[in-house]
Design a protein around this motif. Structure first.
Motif, mmCIF file in Angstrom:
data_model
loop_
_atom_site.group_PDB
_atom_site.id
_atom_site.type_symbol
_atom_site.label_atom_id
_atom_site.label_comp_id
_atom_site.label_asym_id
_atom_site.label_seq_id
_atom_site.Cartn_x
_atom_site.Cartn_y
_atom_site.Cartn_z
ATOM 1 N N LEU A 48 -8.153 -0.940 4.229
ATOM 2 C CA LEU A 48 -6.979 -0.849 3.362
ATOM 3 C C LEU A 48 -5.698 -1.163 4.127
ATOM 4 C CD1 LEU A 48 -5.646 -0.044 0.680
ATOM 5 C CD2 LEU A 48 -5.789 2.336 1.404
ATOM 6 N N ASP A 49 -5.659 -0.729 5.390
ATOM 7 C CA ASP A 49 -4.434 -0.907 6.179
ATOM 8 C C ASP A 49 -4.054 -2.371 6.376
ATOM 9 O OD1 ASP A 49 -3.935 1.721 6.413
ATOM 10 O OD2 ASP A 49 -4.843 1.972 8.403
ATOM 11 N N TYR A 51 -3.883 -4.583 4.221
ATOM 12 C CA TYR A 51 -2.979 -4.986 3.131
ATOM 13 C C TYR A 51 -1.688 -4.189 3.151
ATOM 14 C CZ TYR A 51 -7.281 -7.201 1.958
ATOM 15 O OH TYR A 51 -8.420 -7.954 2.045
ATOM 16 N N LYS A 52 -1.813 -2.911 3.550
ATOM 17 C CA LYS A 52 -0.591 -2.111 3.663
ATOM 18 C C LYS A 52 0.316 -2.687 4.747
ATOM 19 C CE LYS A 52 -1.971 2.468 2.087
ATOM 20 N NZ LYS A 52 -2.213 3.868 2.551
ATOM 21 N N GLY A 56 3.083 -3.418 2.487
ATOM 22 C CA GLY A 56 3.660 -2.097 2.258
ATOM 23 C C GLY A 56 2.748 -1.211 1.432
ATOM 24 N N ASP A 57 3.083 0.086 1.365
ATOM 25 C CA ASP A 57 2.220 1.069 0.720
ATOM 26 C C ASP A 57 2.061 0.848 -0.782
ATOM 27 O OD1 ASP A 57 1.877 2.184 3.145
ATOM 28 O OD2 ASP A 57 3.147 3.942 2.800
ATOM 29 N N GLU A 58 3.108 0.271 -1.407
ATOM 30 C CA GLU A 58 3.087 0.125 -2.872
ATOM 31 C C GLU A 58 1.906 -0.725 -3.327
ATOM 32 O OE1 GLU A 58 5.733 -2.135 -1.336
ATOM 33 O OE2 GLU A 58 5.874 -0.221 -0.287
ATOM 34 N N GLU A 60 -1.086 -0.513 -2.770
ATOM 35 C CA GLU A 60 -2.336 0.195 -3.033
ATOM 36 C C GLU A 60 -2.583 0.370 -4.527
ATOM 37 O OE1 GLU A 60 -2.847 3.702 -0.720
ATOM 38 O OE2 GLU A 60 -4.854 4.089 -1.519
ATOM 39 N N SER A 65 -9.437 0.150 -4.285
ATOM 40 C CA SER A 65 -9.593 0.776 -2.974
ATOM 41 C C SER A 65 -10.316 2.105 -3.116
ATOM 42 C CB SER A 65 -8.225 0.996 -2.326
ATOM 43 O OG SER A 65 -7.430 1.828 -3.140
ATOM 44 N N GLU A 73 -10.860 4.172 4.795
ATOM 45 C CA GLU A 73 -10.109 3.689 3.634
ATOM 46 C C GLU A 73 -10.309 2.175 3.547
ATOM 47 O OE1 GLU A 73 -7.962 5.385 1.471
ATOM 48 O OE2 GLU A 73 -8.827 7.221 2.300
#
Length: 436
Positions: A48-49, A51-52, A56-58, A60, A65, A73
């Motif tokens: 997941l990280d 893409y973060k 950025g976190d948004e 997700e 996921s 994650e």
RNA sequence: GCGGCCAUAGCUCAGUUGGUUAGAGCACUUGAUUGUGAUUCAAGGGGUCGCGGGUUCGAGUCCCGUUGGCCGCCCCA
């Protein structure tokens, strides 16, 4: 009604759907290869990280996921860019430059469906790493155009809008804006086409109203539609960065013209593209009628490989999605119906003839011919109809009369002519007829 | 995440103010046709009317909920 159905936004590909998808993939693959791009692939599931870190976190909220059984994650890939940056970044020093790669892959985004948008879709992704100059953009724009033209689309059907985030930055910097405000203005520029003056609402809320004189300049700049207009607007600016950038523009547009692609390219500073990681030229392909979502989009992202942990490596890329593209092909009548072609249909008289036919059926198939025959004994008439519907070019007739003479009849389904062929010569006779 | 419209056979759709056993065309299977691709004709299979609840003597039809679809907003890598 079946108890189970596919998940919302996901698609089933029945044979005729898949034949259309395969058709698109085949031409994309052919075209990318012709331009010297190498194909790669990578996992559907990524950390997941990844893409973060890029978005950025948004992000997700728009990903499929979850936490895997090892507590990791993870996310289904929503795009290829971070993945290809990871691949290239990991071996950057061992790869010959320029690195020209493409992939055809499936992506997943947790979004509400709309025309031309689902929760799973396919994209052709093409990227060039290691080339900082506009020669890389030239290659990609040429490939993008040809990837659409291969299907029979012309400059009457689509065009590519070309813009430049660098020049926007340099221009707004020269007008005295800081980086945060520049990003705010670019957000407004992105929306201007759709909302007009209201596009600046967000900016006004955050930074206060833009000075009217400045705003007029921004609106003037986003309306630039040609190199001449661009040069005129920037004529009074002596900034070295701007001068160098204009040289890149002349080089790129000159080369596109030399390739005969000018009619596909529209300079248009109204395009800035939403995501902030683009660092130079950006472009988007649209249908001329303006009825569909963007067909393709791309641009330069020189900082991303390093941002994801790799070395400093300049990069440009684009992606074409399959959904909007398929809609465009259908609109223009360029989507072929499924053609399930068969080379040879074997017409079989009865049980004894069936046994006699098997050897030839097997040899023909082993030689690479597409051969069909009825699995059960049915009337001759039905078999010829089946042969015709299957699109067979030849019928191989196994009847008792023929077998008694040691031959089979070879019928050309197009001109309806027939001739007798000795059983031992079937494969060569079929080969000669089909190639002749 | 928000809003509008919609849901009857594989597909496109009828279905009367709520009233017997829910229909058509196309598609599919079989036959007319025991050695030649068309057309035609006949027969057949396929639906708990998206799902759940409610109103009613009675619901495909009316009401509520839910799921799914289309379209738009947000977003669009």
């Amino acid at each position: 009604m079946a108890t189970f159905q596919s998940l919302p936004g996901f698609r089933d590909f029945y044979p005729d759907d898949l034949s259309r998808r395969n058709y698109i993939f085949r031409l994309w693959r052919q075209t990318a290869s012709a331009f010297g791009f190498s194909e790669y692939d990578a996992p559907v599931l990524e950390p997941l990280d990844l893409y973060k870190a890029k978005s950025g976190d948004e992000i997700e909220a728009q990903l499929f996921s979850f936490t895997d059984k090892g507590g990791r994650e993870v996310a289904l890939r929503p795009e290829m860019t971070p993945t290809v940056c990871r691949l290239v970044g990991a071996k950057a020093n061992a790869l010959k430059r320029p690195i020209k790669w493409f992939s055809i892959a499936e992506f997943y985004r947790y979004e509400r469906m709309q025309k031309g948008r689902g929760r799973c879709f396919n994209q052709l992704n093409a990227d060039i790493f290691g080339e900082p100059g506009p020669e890389a953009e030239l290659e990609l724009l040429a490939l993008l155009v040809q990837s659409l033209c291969s299907f029979g689309l012309t400059s009457e059907d689509f065009y590519v809008r070309l813009s430049d985030r660098n020049l926007w930055f340099f221009y707004l910097e020269a007008l005295g804006l800081d980086e945060a405000r520049i990003r705010g203005v670019l957000g407004a520029v992105d929306r201007y086409e759709k909302y007009g003056e209201d596009a600046f609402k967000g900016y006004t809320e955050q930074y206060g109203a833009l000075d009217p004189e400045l705003k007029a300049k921004v609106i003037g700049f986003l309306q630039i539609k040609s190199l001449a207009a661009l040069e005129e607007t920037l004529a009074t600016m002596t900034d070295d960065k701007i001068t160098a950038r204009l040289a890149d523009w002349r080089s790129l547009l000159g080369s596109l013209d030399a390739m005969g692609l000018s009619q596909f390219i529209q300079v248009d500073f109204g395009v800035v593209r939403g995501l902030a990681y683009y660092t130079g030229f950006v472009f988007e392909a649209f249908d001329r009628k303006g009825e569909l979502r963007a067909i393709a989009g791309g641009g330069r992202y020189d900082d991303l490989v390093a941002k994801l942990g790799g070395p400093d490596l300049p990069a440009v890329g684009f992606a074409i999605g399959d959904m909007t593209f398929a809609l465009l092909l259908e609109q223009r009548g360029l989507m072929p119906a499924m053609v399930q072609t068969v080379d040879v249909y074997c017409v079989i008289g009865g049980p004894a003839e069936r046994t006699a036919a098997f050897a030839a059926i097997q040899s023909l198939r082993a030689s690479g011919f597409r051969v069909e025959y009825p699995l059960k004994d049915v009337a001759f008439g039905k078999q010829f109809k089946a042969a015709s519907e299957a699109g067979a070019r030849l019928a191989l007739i196994y009847g008792s009369d023929e077998l008694a003479k040691g031959v089979v009849k070879l019928r050309d389904m197009n001109d309806r002519s027939e001739r007798e062929v000795p059983i031992a010569e079937i494969v060569s006779a079929v080969r000669d007829t089909l190639s002749g």
